[in-house]
Design an enzyme around this catalytic site. Structure first.
Site, PDB file in Angstrom:
ATOM      1  N   HIS A 124      61.034 -18.294  45.263  1.00  0.00           N
ATOM      2  CA  HIS A 124      62.158 -18.855  46.017  1.00  0.00           C
ATOM      3  C   HIS A 124      62.510 -20.241  45.483  1.00  0.00           C
ATOM      4  O   HIS A 124      63.678 -20.535  45.194  1.00  0.00           O
ATOM      5  CB  HIS A 124      61.784 -18.932  47.503  1.00  0.00           C
ATOM      6  CG  HIS A 124      62.806 -19.604  48.366  1.00  0.00           C
ATOM      7  ND1 HIS A 124      63.611 -18.919  49.249  1.00  0.00           N
ATOM      8  CD2 HIS A 124      63.151 -20.928  48.501  1.00  0.00           C
ATOM      9  CE1 HIS A 124      64.414 -19.763  49.865  1.00  0.00           C
ATOM     10  NE2 HIS A 124      64.146 -20.993  49.445  1.00  0.00           N
ATOM     11  N   GLU A 125      61.490 -21.088  45.352  1.00  0.00           N
ATOM     12  CA  GLU A 125      61.734 -22.455  44.882  1.00  0.00           C
ATOM     13  C   GLU A 125      62.127 -22.479  43.410  1.00  0.00           C
ATOM     14  O   GLU A 125      63.020 -23.234  43.007  1.00  0.00           O
ATOM     15  CB  GLU A 125      60.499 -23.321  45.123  1.00  0.00           C
ATOM     16  CG  GLU A 125      60.185 -23.564  46.587  1.00  0.00           C
ATOM     17  CD  GLU A 125      61.318 -24.250  47.330  1.00  0.00           C
ATOM     18  OE1 GLU A 125      62.078 -25.011  46.701  1.00  0.00           O
ATOM     19  OE2 GLU A 125      61.466 -24.032  48.542  1.00  0.00           O
TER      20      GLU A 125
ATOM     21  N   HIS B 148      65.797 -21.840  42.876  1.00  0.00           N
ATOM     22  CA  HIS B 148      66.662 -23.004  43.092  1.00  0.00           C
ATOM     23  C   HIS B 148      66.757 -23.837  41.811  1.00  0.00           C
ATOM     24  O   HIS B 148      67.844 -24.230  41.385  1.00  0.00           O
ATOM     25  CB  HIS B 148      66.103 -23.892  44.206  1.00  0.00           C
ATOM     26  CG  HIS B 148      66.280 -23.351  45.583  1.00  0.00           C
ATOM     27  ND1 HIS B 148      67.488 -22.873  46.049  1.00  0.00           N
ATOM     28  CD2 HIS B 148      65.398 -23.234  46.619  1.00  0.00           C
ATOM     29  CE1 HIS B 148      67.337 -22.475  47.307  1.00  0.00           C
ATOM     30  NE2 HIS B 148      66.080 -22.681  47.667  1.00  0.00           N
TER      31      HIS B 148
END
Length: 233
Positions: free
Chosen positions: A29-30, A33
């Protein structure tokens, strides 16, 4: 087997089917980004080594370990967490207002993709023994549920959650600026609505958890859809 040893073994087994789903869901998820931010002009995450699949670069003691454990022990009915936010310098993006939307949405999108990939892995369980297959199936189910819940939770339209930043990018200035000012307090507002409000209501003998119920309802609908898309039935 001694009762205490049996209980410990059961706890370890339960934990073992959550470790991989939690670490992959939060880590990727990170990293998503940071990757999307780089594609739109900001290489901050790359320079700091945060576009990585190494969980140790992303683990946040509270968000990755303590908060999920609290929710699990509290029996809230859902599990989520967060990692150390990937640094993004929005000023370096090619079009900050527009590109912020794509950078913020990348994390939840990665979670939904991981949920779908996990669902497709179900078709390979026949290659393993029944015991190993059962353990892998538990990982798959947890990966689907956790990734969907993370995507749904993070798309709440409250900064600093991803949905809040998407909303700030999409709304007209008159609405975007007041919403953006919630950046520092937003997570406390959300956690208060999820944990404090239901607890206070319970002290008065009332069951009142509107945000948690909403999250569970939406996530349940998506969780039911993912295996269907992967051809389970």
């Amino acid at each position: 087997m001694d009762a205490s040893l049996e209980a410990a073994a059961g706890w370890l087994l339960q934990a073992s089917v959550w470790v991989i789903p939690v670490l992959t869901a939060i880590t990727l998820h990170e990293a998503a980004h940071g990757y999307v931010a780089e594609r739109f002009g900001d290489d901050t995450a790359r320079r700091l080594g945060r576009i990585s699949i190494n969980p140790l670069r992303h683990v946040d003691p509270f968000g990755t370990v303590i908060l999920p454990a609290m929710l699990l022990l509290a029996g809230t009915g859902f599990l989520f967490g967060f990692a150390k936010p990937v640094p993004v310098d929005f000023r370096k993006l090619n079009n900050p207002r527009r590109d912020m939307i794509f950078v913020a949405a990348a994390g939840p999108a990665a979670n939904l993709l991981m949920a779908l990939i996990a669902a497709f892995l179900y078709h390979g369980l026949g290659l393993f023994s029944p015991r190993v297959g059962a353990w892998l199936f538990a990982n798959i189910v947890n990966a689907i549920q956790l990734n969907v819940m993370l995507a749904v939770f993070n798309m709440l339209p409250v900064p600093p959650l991803d949905g809040g930043r998407v909303a700030v990018g999409l709304l007209p200035d008159a609405l975007a600026y007041p919403l953006a000012r919630l950046e520092r307090a937003g997570i406390f507002i959300v956690l208060g609505a999820l944990l404090l409000v239901p607890w206070l209501a319970a002290q008065a003998g009332i069951r009142f958890n509107p945000l948690g119920d909403l999250l569970i309802f939406v996530a349940s609908e998506v969780v039911d859809l993912v295996p269907l898309m992967a051809g389970w039935y």
